[in-house]
Design a protein around this motif. Structure first.
Motif, PDB file in Angstrom:
ATOM      1  N   ASP A 106       1.238   5.282   3.958  1.00 45.27           N
ATOM      2  CA  ASP A 106       2.165   5.377   5.088  1.00 45.27           C
ATOM      3  C   ASP A 106       2.627   6.792   5.393  1.00 45.27           C
ATOM      4  O   ASP A 106       3.655   6.991   6.013  1.00 45.27           O
ATOM      5  N   ALA A 128       1.195   5.189   9.718  1.00 43.97           N
ATOM      6  CA  ALA A 128       0.600   3.959   9.208  1.00 43.97           C
ATOM      7  C   ALA A 128      -0.917   4.142   9.116  1.00 43.97           C
ATOM      8  O   ALA A 128      -1.627   4.110  10.116  1.00 43.97           O
ATOM      9  N   SER A 298       5.045   2.199   8.813  1.00 45.26           N
ATOM     10  CA  SER A 298       5.566   3.100   7.787  1.00 45.26           C
ATOM     11  C   SER A 298       7.070   3.309   7.914  1.00 45.26           C
ATOM     12  O   SER A 298       7.779   3.439   6.921  1.00 45.26           O
TER      13      SER A 298
END
Length: 411
Positions: A106, A128, A298
């Protein structure tokens, strides 16, 4: 960089009779002496000749090459009690550096590390990366790298090389990620040339936990030559240092604690197995067990991690139980690893270090149950490196390569 002097001496003693090869070895020998100086030490050419056991004439010639290559600089040194002009000392050039980079589930990160191993600057960018195409992730990392390159030039820094750490098994020679379950990558060839165009030496690819273990090694006492580094992120990685050298095994699997089976009938793991340590003590596993929902991106994971710490601070269940269960399982895995690898020191990084006050009691209790004969003398340490460990380790390793083979930049 503590191992440079000894490795340079070994290279010199075994160098072939070819004059060029001898000079290459002696360049490394001289540079290792300069690199091994303490923070407040400044060795003169006479000092270097004495310490390297080379002639003063040879040292002067070799130092001239190192100065011309920009690897060292001269600096005036006042010695206590001496009068007159200061002698001329030599230090590693602080304007030469290496770029370390990391791809994790992330986030992506990049940083600059000088030749002595000091982190000069770094930037971490949430992103992400799970199931994202490798080309997309590398493009984003390339943009981050470019920003640091511009900043480096503005500060008069020259980047000599680079290294990239990823959370998976790698083939360094082919720049291939063989398997990175938490990224969803398998057999991914990485176009690393675009990350650092114009680099003066080769670019290196590392497993994230191995790179972190190498960074941690520089923080250990000289006599601490064997330890296991356990990295806690979304996944769990391990790096094994034996006799002050990274031991990855013939296929790079050594130290991979995250996929040690703890619960044979447990949950499915991203590696394709079942009941791995990662399914209980990985970051996402702890968050899910603590009742903090599923990851969306994330940013949401970072938000949930903050919520976890808030819950732990006030003693909320099931957060306390989730971390305790992670500690118990980690203790089982560590007990097995300590016996298998014959190490008594284990260093924890990532979320394991952050969760230490809640994790340690269950970890130590588990270790006493499952390995009572070794629990008493086990050294369980937490790394201070945080999220910079992997990129710092990658960069320091490349810097170490440069200092052991300075002939690449000479001439």
């Amino acid at each position: 960089m503590r191992q440079l002097a000894s490795s340079a001496r070994a290279a010199s003693s075994s160098a072939p009779g070819n004059v060029g090869d001898v000079r290459k070895a002696n360049l490394a020998r001289v540079l290792s002496v300069i690199a091994a100086a303490g923070e407040d030490q400044r060795f003169s050419r006479a000092d270097i000749a004495q310490l390297s056991q080379l002639t003063k004439a040879s040292v002067s010639s070799l130092v001239a090459d190192l100065l011309a290559a920009g690897l060292v600089i001269e600096i005036g040194v006042h010695r206590d009690g001496e009068r007159g002009r200061p002698s001329v000392g030599l230090i590693l050039n602080p304007a030469r550096c290496v770029m370390g980079m990391e791809i994790n589930v992330d986030y992506i990160a990049a940083g600059l590390v000088d030749l002595s191993g000091k982190l000069l600057a770094h930037e971490i960018l949430p992103r992400a990366n799970h199931s994202a195409a490798a080309s997309e992730v590398l493009a984003a990392l390339g943009e981050l790298s470019q920003r640091l390159q511009v900043a480096a030039r503005a500060q008069g820094l020259m980047i000599l090389g680079g290294g990239l750490a990823v959370p998976g098994l790698v083939d360094e020679e082919r720049y291939t990620v063989l398997q990175a379950p938490n990224l969803g990558w398998e057999r991914q060839d990485l176009d690393v040339a675009a990350l650092l165009p114009g680099g003066r030496t080769r670019f290196r690819l590392f497993n994230e936990a191995n790179a972190s273990a190498l960074a941690q090694q520089q923080l250990m006492d000289v006599q601490e030559r064997d330890f296991l580094f356990v990295s806690g992120e979304v996944g769990i990685g391990g790096g094994l240092i034996i006799d002050a050298e990274l031991f990855a095994g013939p296929q790079g699997h050594a130290g991979e604690l995250g996929h040690v089976v703890i619960a044979p009938e447990g949950r499915a793991c991203s590696c394709g197995g079942r009941g791995c340590l990662e399914t209980i003590a990985g970051q996402e596993a702890i968050l899910a067990s603590a009742g903090l929902g599923a990851v969306v991106d994330s940013a949401s994971r970072q938000q949930r991690i903050q919520q976890l710490f808030q819950a732990l601070e006030i003693g909320t269940e099931p957060a306390v139980s989730a971390v305790a269960e992670a500690g118990k399982s980690l203790g089982i895995a560590v007990a097995s690893a300590m016996r298998l690898y014959d190490v008594s020191t284990v260093v924890f990084g990532g979320h394991f270090a952050s969760l230490e006050q809640w994790l340690r009691p269950a970890l130590e209790a588990s270790l006493r149950v499952h390995a009572p004969s070794i629990a008493g003398h086990a050294r369980l340490l937490c790394s201070p490196l945080g999220q910079t460990g992997a990129l710092v380790g990658a960069a320091r390793s490349v810097a170490g390569d440069l200092l052991e083979t300075p002939h690449q930049l000479v001439g």
